[in-house]
Write a protein that holds these residues in place. Sequence first.
Motif, PDB file in Angstrom:
ATOM      1  N   GLU A  56       2.408   7.595  -9.069  1.00  9.65           N
ATOM      2  CA  GLU A  56       1.271   7.478  -9.862  1.00  9.65           C
ATOM      3  C   GLU A  56       1.078   6.174 -10.517  1.00  9.65           C
ATOM      4  O   GLU A  56       0.107   5.722 -10.692  1.00  9.65           O
ATOM      5  CB  GLU A  56       1.476   8.681 -10.986  1.00  9.65           C
ATOM      6  N   VAL A  57       2.231   5.625 -11.040  1.00  4.45           N
ATOM      7  CA  VAL A  57       2.303   4.334 -11.609  1.00  4.45           C
ATOM      8  C   VAL A  57       1.954   3.206 -10.771  1.00  4.45           C
ATOM      9  O   VAL A  57       0.875   2.460 -11.017  1.00  4.45           O
ATOM     10  CB  VAL A  57       3.404   4.076 -12.375  1.00  4.45           C
ATOM     11  N   LEU A 111      -1.351   0.586 -10.628  1.00  2.24           N
ATOM     12  CA  LEU A 111      -1.160  -1.082 -10.358  1.00  2.24           C
ATOM     13  C   LEU A 111      -1.565  -1.764  -9.361  1.00  2.24           C
ATOM     14  O   LEU A 111      -2.190  -2.526  -9.355  1.00  2.24           O
ATOM     15  CB  LEU A 111       0.409  -1.149 -10.461  1.00  2.24           C
ATOM     16  N   LEU A 112      -1.631  -0.917  -8.092  1.00  2.00           N
ATOM     17  CA  LEU A 112      -2.051  -1.220  -6.786  1.00  2.00           C
ATOM     18  C   LEU A 112      -3.654  -1.383  -6.925  1.00  2.00           C
ATOM     19  O   LEU A 112      -4.215  -2.374  -6.235  1.00  2.00           O
ATOM     20  CB  LEU A 112      -1.738  -0.342  -5.522  1.00  2.00           C
ATOM     21  N   SER A 113      -4.278  -0.310  -7.435  1.00  2.00           N
ATOM     22  CA  SER A 113      -5.659  -0.458  -7.665  1.00  2.00           C
ATOM     23  C   SER A 113      -6.399  -1.561  -8.385  1.00  2.00           C
ATOM     24  O   SER A 113      -7.505  -2.131  -8.330  1.00  2.00           O
ATOM     25  CB  SER A 113      -6.347   0.958  -8.302  1.00  2.00           C
ATOM     26  N   VAL A 144      -3.074  -3.156 -16.378  1.00  2.00           N
ATOM     27  CA  VAL A 144      -3.033  -1.933 -16.806  1.00  2.00           C
ATOM     28  C   VAL A 144      -2.653  -1.556 -17.968  1.00  2.00           C
ATOM     29  O   VAL A 144      -1.656  -1.706 -18.500  1.00  2.00           O
ATOM     30  CB  VAL A 144      -2.560  -0.949 -15.419  1.00  2.00           C
ATOM     31  N   PRO A 145      -3.601  -0.894 -18.827  1.00  2.00           N
ATOM     32  CA  PRO A 145      -3.120  -0.553 -20.103  1.00  2.00           C
ATOM     33  C   PRO A 145      -2.044   0.493 -20.045  1.00  2.00           C
ATOM     34  O   PRO A 145      -2.073   1.339 -19.256  1.00  2.00           O
ATOM     35  CB  PRO A 145      -4.466  -0.172 -20.804  1.00  2.00           C
ATOM     36  N   TRP A 153       0.759  -1.352   0.000  1.00  2.00           N
ATOM     37  CA  TRP A 153      -0.044   0.017  -0.020  1.00  2.00           C
ATOM     38  C   TRP A 153       1.043   1.175  -0.060  1.00  2.00           C
ATOM     39  O   TRP A 153       1.926   1.244   0.310  1.00  2.00           O
ATOM     40  CB  TRP A 153      -0.964  -0.023   1.004  1.00  2.00           C
ATOM     41  N   LEU A 154       0.222   2.387  -0.524  1.00  2.00           N
ATOM     42  CA  LEU A 154       0.986   3.652  -0.477  1.00  2.00           C
ATOM     43  C   LEU A 154       0.494   4.483   0.632  1.00  2.00           C
ATOM     44  O   LEU A 154      -0.640   4.682   0.843  1.00  2.00           O
ATOM     45  CB  LEU A 154       0.575   4.365  -1.807  1.00  2.00           C
ATOM     46  N   ASP A 155       1.489   5.043   1.577  1.00  2.00           N
ATOM     47  CA  ASP A 155       1.194   5.752   2.568  1.00  2.00           C
ATOM     48  C   ASP A 155       0.924   7.348   2.015  1.00  2.00           C
ATOM     49  O   ASP A 155       1.617   7.567   0.841  1.00  2.00           O
ATOM     50  CB  ASP A 155       2.121   5.722   3.647  1.00  2.00           C
ATOM     51  N   PRO A 156       0.449   8.222   2.976  1.00  2.00           N
ATOM     52  CA  PRO A 156       0.462   9.778   2.429  1.00  2.00           C
ATOM     53  C   PRO A 156       1.777  10.383   2.063  1.00  2.00           C
ATOM     54  O   PRO A 156       1.965  11.408   1.136  1.00  2.00           O
ATOM     55  CB  PRO A 156      -0.153  10.220   3.887  1.00  2.00           C
TER      56      PRO A 156
END
Length: 122
Positions: free
Chosen positions: A31-32, A36-38, A44-45, A9-12
């Motif tokens: 951003e990438v 990818l995580l979502s 992901v195209p 997960w990405l933190d703030p």
Amino acid sequence: MIPADDHPWLDPDGLLRRGSRWVALSPHEEEVLRLLLSRWGRMVPRASLVDAVWPDGSTSDRALNTLVGRLRRRLEPLGLTIETIRARGFLLASSQDPVPTSEPTHVGGADVLSEGPSWLIS
């Protein structure tokens, strides 16, 4: 599939975390990874990644490939990998997950063979 408590997960602050480990990311890498995580475990195209990082469209395929290459090296210590789906996009997965190959495998009966997806390369 990785356990839910070990899901990256990405933190703030723009750090990618997995368990007690973490790596710092640049804004473009973040951003990438967000995309990818979502879509964990799904493709992901390329166009979606380009739009997320360079919304004005001022980039090339080489820039995206370079960015993904840097991310692959950063993610290795976390046990994560970014797989290339040739001419289509990228997929984020755990390095410990089995990766489909193009080698024939037995399915069902002993005489039935199935070929894995040949479009998945790393």
